[in-house]
Motif scaffolding. Sequence first.
Motif, PDB file in Angstrom:
ATOM      1  N   GLY A 162       2.213  -6.008 -17.621  1.00 30.49           N
ATOM      2  CA  GLY A 162       1.641  -6.885 -18.631  1.00 30.49           C
ATOM      3  C   GLY A 162       0.879  -8.047 -18.050  1.00 30.49           C
ATOM      4  N   ASP A 163       0.857  -8.158 -16.737  1.00 28.80           N
ATOM      5  CA  ASP A 163       0.231  -9.317 -16.102  1.00 28.80           C
ATOM      6  C   ASP A 163      -1.239  -9.099 -15.764  1.00 28.80           C
ATOM      7  OD1 ASP A 163       0.436  -7.544 -14.016  1.00 28.80           O
ATOM      8  OD2 ASP A 163       1.799  -8.778 -12.811  1.00 28.80           O
ATOM      9  N   GLY A 164      -1.792  -7.929 -16.106  1.00 25.33           N
ATOM     10  CA  GLY A 164      -3.198  -7.658 -15.848  1.00 25.33           C
ATOM     11  C   GLY A 164      -3.496  -7.257 -14.416  1.00 25.33           C
ATOM     12  N   LYS A 165      -2.463  -7.136 -13.584  1.00 23.66           N
ATOM     13  CA  LYS A 165      -2.662  -6.736 -12.194  1.00 23.66           C
ATOM     14  C   LYS A 165      -2.615  -5.215 -12.087  1.00 23.66           C
ATOM     15  CE  LYS A 165      -1.001 -10.886  -9.986  1.00 23.66           C
ATOM     16  NZ  LYS A 165      -0.190 -11.435  -8.921  1.00 23.66           N
ATOM     17  N   THR A 166      -3.231  -4.733 -11.052  1.00 27.58           N
ATOM     18  CA  THR A 166      -3.224  -3.294 -10.807  1.00 27.58           C
ATOM     19  C   THR A 166      -2.194  -2.964  -9.734  1.00 27.58           C
ATOM     20  OG1 THR A 166      -4.856  -3.375  -9.036  1.00 27.58           O
ATOM     21  CG2 THR A 166      -5.699  -3.227 -11.308  1.00 27.58           C
ATOM     22  N   TRP A 167      -1.947  -1.686  -9.557  1.00 25.12           N
ATOM     23  CA  TRP A 167      -0.980  -1.272  -8.541  1.00 25.12           C
ATOM     24  C   TRP A 167      -1.457  -1.650  -7.144  1.00 25.12           C
ATOM     25  CZ3 TRP A 167      -1.616   2.200  -4.555  1.00 25.12           C
ATOM     26  CH2 TRP A 167      -2.805   2.940  -4.555  1.00 25.12           C
ATOM     27  N   LEU A 168      -2.772  -1.661  -6.930  1.00 28.04           N
ATOM     28  CA  LEU A 168      -3.305  -2.001  -5.610  1.00 28.04           C
ATOM     29  C   LEU A 168      -3.130  -3.483  -5.269  1.00 28.04           C
ATOM     30  CD1 LEU A 168      -6.541   0.136  -5.262  1.00 28.04           C
ATOM     31  CD2 LEU A 168      -4.596   0.110  -3.707  1.00 28.04           C
ATOM     32  N   ASP A 169      -2.921  -4.314  -6.276  1.00 28.57           N
ATOM     33  CA  ASP A 169      -2.718  -5.741  -6.008  1.00 28.57           C
ATOM     34  C   ASP A 169      -1.455  -5.978  -5.168  1.00 28.57           C
ATOM     35  OD1 ASP A 169      -5.030  -6.611  -7.280  1.00 28.57           O
ATOM     36  OD2 ASP A 169      -4.036  -6.676  -9.232  1.00 28.57           O
ATOM     37  N   VAL A 203     -10.018   0.018   0.073  1.00 30.33           N
ATOM     38  CA  VAL A 203     -10.433   0.840  -1.072  1.00 30.33           C
ATOM     39  C   VAL A 203     -11.670   0.239  -1.738  1.00 30.33           C
ATOM     40  CG1 VAL A 203      -9.736   1.624  -3.375  1.00 30.33           C
ATOM     41  CG2 VAL A 203      -8.156   1.818  -1.463  1.00 30.33           C
ATOM     42  N   ASP A 204     -11.707  -1.071  -1.871  1.00 27.24           N
ATOM     43  CA  ASP A 204     -12.889  -1.718  -2.454  1.00 27.24           C
ATOM     44  C   ASP A 204     -14.141  -1.397  -1.640  1.00 27.24           C
ATOM     45  OD1 ASP A 204     -11.417  -2.816  -4.521  1.00 27.24           O
ATOM     46  OD2 ASP A 204     -11.250  -4.801  -3.606  1.00 27.24           O
ATOM     47  N   GLU A 205     -14.026  -1.413  -0.314  1.00 27.95           N
ATOM     48  CA  GLU A 205     -15.164  -1.080   0.555  1.00 27.95           C
ATOM     49  C   GLU A 205     -15.582   0.379   0.385  1.00 27.95           C
ATOM     50  OE1 GLU A 205     -17.058  -3.141   2.459  1.00 27.95           O
ATOM     51  OE2 GLU A 205     -15.884  -4.714   1.496  1.00 27.95           O
ATOM     52  N   ILE A 206     -14.608   1.261   0.283  1.00 28.63           N
ATOM     53  CA  ILE A 206     -14.910   2.681   0.098  1.00 28.63           C
ATOM     54  C   ILE A 206     -15.619   2.895  -1.232  1.00 28.63           C
ATOM     55  CG2 ILE A 206     -13.877   4.966  -0.285  1.00 28.63           C
ATOM     56  CD1 ILE A 206     -11.703   4.099   1.808  1.00 28.63           C
ATOM     57  N   GLY A 219      -5.870   1.741 -21.075  1.00 32.75           N
ATOM     58  CA  GLY A 219      -4.850   1.692 -20.039  1.00 32.75           C
ATOM     59  C   GLY A 219      -5.108   0.558 -19.069  1.00 32.75           C
ATOM     60  N   ASN A 220      -4.165   0.380 -18.198  1.00 34.17           N
ATOM     61  CA  ASN A 220      -4.234  -0.688 -17.207  1.00 34.17           C
ATOM     62  C   ASN A 220      -4.794  -0.126 -15.926  1.00 34.17           C
ATOM     63  OD1 ASN A 220      -3.845  -3.100 -15.942  1.00 34.17           O
ATOM     64  ND2 ASN A 220      -1.682  -2.744 -15.511  1.00 34.17           N
ATOM     65  N   HIS A 221      -6.095   0.151 -15.889  1.00 32.22           N
ATOM     66  CA  HIS A 221      -6.737   0.804 -14.752  1.00 32.22           C
ATOM     67  C   HIS A 221      -7.639  -0.162 -14.018  1.00 32.22           C
ATOM     68  CE1 HIS A 221      -5.310   4.696 -16.092  1.00 32.22           C
ATOM     69  NE2 HIS A 221      -5.602   4.282 -17.302  1.00 32.22           N
ATOM     70  N   LEU A 222      -7.714   0.064 -12.753  1.00 30.48           N
ATOM     71  CA  LEU A 222      -8.542  -0.766 -11.887  1.00 30.48           C
ATOM     72  C   LEU A 222      -9.989  -0.357 -11.986  1.00 30.48           C
ATOM     73  CD1 LEU A 222      -8.629  -2.872  -9.629  1.00 30.48           C
ATOM     74  CD2 LEU A 222      -8.255  -1.044  -8.002  1.00 30.48           C
ATOM     75  N   VAL A 223     -10.853  -1.302 -12.245  1.00 30.22           N
ATOM     76  CA  VAL A 223     -12.296  -1.046 -12.225  1.00 30.22           C
ATOM     77  C   VAL A 223     -12.825  -1.802 -11.029  1.00 30.22           C
ATOM     78  CG1 VAL A 223     -14.465  -1.369 -13.411  1.00 30.22           C
ATOM     79  CG2 VAL A 223     -12.430  -0.801 -14.714  1.00 30.22           C
ATOM     80  N   HIS A 224     -13.516  -1.067 -10.177  1.00 25.19           N
ATOM     81  CA  HIS A 224     -14.076  -1.668  -8.952  1.00 25.19           C
ATOM     82  C   HIS A 224     -15.521  -2.005  -9.166  1.00 25.19           C
ATOM     83  CE1 HIS A 224     -10.585  -0.722  -6.521  1.00 25.19           C
ATOM     84  NE2 HIS A 224     -10.504   0.367  -7.254  1.00 25.19           N
ATOM     85  N   LEU A 244     -18.599   6.530  -7.990  1.00 20.52           N
ATOM     86  CA  LEU A 244     -17.180   6.400  -8.298  1.00 20.52           C
ATOM     87  C   LEU A 244     -16.899   5.159  -9.141  1.00 20.52           C
ATOM     88  CD1 LEU A 244     -15.649   7.407  -4.866  1.00 20.52           C
ATOM     89  CD2 LEU A 244     -15.895   8.808  -6.916  1.00 20.52           C
ATOM     90  N   LEU A 245     -17.752   4.164  -9.011  1.00 18.93           N
ATOM     91  CA  LEU A 245     -17.578   2.966  -9.834  1.00 18.93           C
ATOM     92  C   LEU A 245     -17.790   3.296 -11.295  1.00 18.93           C
ATOM     93  CD1 LEU A 245     -19.400   0.339  -7.601  1.00 18.93           C
ATOM     94  CD2 LEU A 245     -16.952   0.771  -7.787  1.00 18.93           C
ATOM     95  N   ALA A 246     -18.771   4.146 -11.575  1.00 12.96           N
ATOM     96  CA  ALA A 246     -19.008   4.580 -12.958  1.00 12.96           C
ATOM     97  C   ALA A 246     -17.816   5.368 -13.459  1.00 12.96           C
ATOM     98  CB  ALA A 246     -20.280   5.419 -13.039  1.00 12.96           C
ATOM     99  N   GLN A 247     -17.228   6.194 -12.598  1.00 15.87           N
ATOM    100  CA  GLN A 247     -16.042   6.954 -12.972  1.00 15.87           C
ATOM    101  C   GLN A 247     -14.912   5.994 -13.327  1.00 15.87           C
ATOM    102  OE1 GLN A 247     -14.663   9.678  -9.953  1.00 15.87           O
ATOM    103  NE2 GLN A 247     -12.748  10.045 -10.987  1.00 15.87           N
TER     104      GLN A 247
END
Length: 195
Positions: free
Chosen positions: A152-159, A168-171, A190-195, A178-181
């Motif tokens: 609920g804190d708005g963080k992603t698993w990668l945080d 991963v951000d560099e990749i 859902g609580n998904h990371l958008v890069h 993949l950013l569009a994906q």
Amino acid sequence: SSRFGSCNVQRPPLNTRHLHKHKMADCRLAMRTLVLAQVAANAMAVVHRAVVSNEAVRRAAGLSVDSPDQVMGTLKGLFDGYVTKYSDEQASWQEAKAEMDKLINVTKDEQAKESAINEKFKMQSAHDDKLQSIASFMRTLDGAIAAMHVSGDGKTWLDKYPDTKKQVDEIYKAHPALLAQGSRVLAAGGNHLVH
């Protein structure tokens, strides 16, 4: 013409250009198949290592087989394996590229030099395809892990893993498709990371 027994057999002349084109296509197909088989075998090895490692952790912690932590740990192990695989491919290409550059620089024959340059471009293309494939699989795993990680804190698993997140951000920056994906995943909810 050739003589077989008492018969004369007329053979049409060989079109070596046509044969060469088909051999090259067959070689490219064989190389792609080999790369895919290698990726699949490596993925299985990473999953196996992650499962063995997570089984030991689960036994030590007394977690059940169906534990979400076990699933997350397995996926994280697989994800880390692909981050490493991506880095290894980059290092391998840098070495191969340096060797090809040396070969091109020392080659005096123009036809041989042109052939070496063409081969380097083919190797670059295969390298780029492999990086794209690895990054795409990482994005799929990222989405799967993000779907399981609800906070609920708005963080992603990668945080939770800042070093991994930075890699991963560099990749993902190197593979803008993949950013569009990632944006489509977010739009689906859902609580998904958008890069």
